[in-house]
Design an enzyme around this catalytic site. Structure first.
Site, PDB file in Angstrom:
ATOM      1  N   TYR A 147      65.811   6.575 -35.104  1.00  0.00           N
ATOM      2  CA  TYR A 147      64.468   6.379 -34.568  1.00  0.00           C
ATOM      3  C   TYR A 147      64.260   4.911 -34.206  1.00  0.00           C
ATOM      4  O   TYR A 147      63.775   4.580 -33.112  1.00  0.00           O
ATOM      5  CB  TYR A 147      63.435   6.820 -35.599  1.00  0.00           C
ATOM      6  CG  TYR A 147      61.994   6.660 -35.165  1.00  0.00           C
ATOM      7  CD1 TYR A 147      61.385   7.596 -34.338  1.00  0.00           C
ATOM      8  CD2 TYR A 147      61.237   5.577 -35.602  1.00  0.00           C
ATOM      9  CE1 TYR A 147      60.058   7.452 -33.939  1.00  0.00           C
ATOM     10  CE2 TYR A 147      59.918   5.425 -35.216  1.00  0.00           C
ATOM     11  CZ  TYR A 147      59.326   6.363 -34.390  1.00  0.00           C
ATOM     12  OH  TYR A 147      58.012   6.217 -34.005  1.00  0.00           O
ATOM     13  N   THR A 182      47.743  10.403 -38.323  1.00  0.00           N
ATOM     14  CA  THR A 182      48.076  11.670 -37.686  1.00  0.00           C
ATOM     15  C   THR A 182      48.324  12.727 -38.754  1.00  0.00           C
ATOM     16  O   THR A 182      48.416  12.420 -39.942  1.00  0.00           O
ATOM     17  CB  THR A 182      49.348  11.535 -36.830  1.00  0.00           C
ATOM     18  OG1 THR A 182      50.447  11.159 -37.687  1.00  0.00           O
ATOM     19  CG2 THR A 182      49.175  10.476 -35.739  1.00  0.00           C
TER      20      THR A 182
END
Length: 246
Positions: A147, A182
């Site tokens: 990532y 989130t």
């Protein structure tokens, strides 16, 4: 057009842009994107959904043509779709590494390429790619080298394309979000409160970002208000990348 828009930052970006008067096309591989678009439409936003696998380059090229034909042209693209695998360097195999790179890096480039073609021919357009705090530094305590590398690549891709396409009227910038409130982060916080506390302790403001704070930065970079900006990485991270541990 906003990729990865079924939920999270992508959904909020699409909603924010729609409230500014944009017609938004939400794409995602997750069928939930259709429900998300209906929700936006119910709020008076001109929104539609398209189920799209952005790692399928042929499908992306078809989507660029279909959306362009339907709406006349596409003014702006937000390349948001991405994943993170919590794997150390030693735990990665070829398949898991390629899975991350295929979505986080390759798909961002080929989506930008497909949607930029008519923009370049028209002489105008704006693209924003979503990078990360992990693209400019190493976060803790998580370990997700694939990532990190992919998001660093996205930031540099925006620099390169922003310069390459500047004289043809197409601006390319990137936003680097910090830890954002989130559903995914909420799940981590419930399962591993010590991880959430580590994040908060490294954020100078001591709080997570609101999704709207990311969306407003994206909207600014897409807009004519940012006409002097291209090839820029805008960090929206409450100072995390420069003041960790303050």
């Amino acid at each position: 057009m906003v990729t990865g828009a079924a939920r999270g930052i992508g959904e909020t970006v699409a909603r924010f842009l729609g409230r500014q008067g944009a017609t938004v096309v939400l794409t995602d591989l997750n069928p939930q994107v259709e429900e998300t678009a209906r929700g936006l439409a119910a709020d008076g936003i001109a929104a539609e959904a398209k189920i799209l696998d952005v790692t399928d380059n042929a499908a992306v090229m078809r989507a660029a043509q279909e959306i362009g034909n339907k709406h006349g042209h596409v003014d702006a693209l937000v390349a948001n779709a991405g994943i993170s695998l919590e794997l150390t360097a030693i735990e990665h195999d070829v398949e898991s590494w390629r899975r991350v790179m295929a979505l986080n890096l390759d798909a961002v480039f080929f989506t930008a390429q497909a949607f930029a073609r008519p923009m370049l021919a028209r002489g105008s357009g704006s693209i924003v790619m979503i990078s990360s705090i992990s693209g400019v530094g190493i976060s803790r305590p998580e370990r997700h080298v694939s990532y990190d590398v992919s998001k660093a690549g996205v930031a540099h891709m925006a620099r390169s394309l922003g310069v390459e396409w500047a004289k043809q009227g197409v601006r390319v910038n990137a936003v680097g979000p910090g830890y954002t409130d989130t559903q995914m982060l909420a799940e981590v916080g419930r399962a591993k409160p010590e991880v959430l506390q580590a994040w908060l302790s490294d954020i100078p403001t001591g709080r997570l970002l609101r999704r709207e704070e990311i969306a407003s930065a994206v909207a600014f970079l897409l807009s004519d208000a940012a006409s002097g900006m291209t090839g820029h990485l805008m960090m929206v991270d409450h100072g995390y990348s420069v003041g960790k541990g303050v």
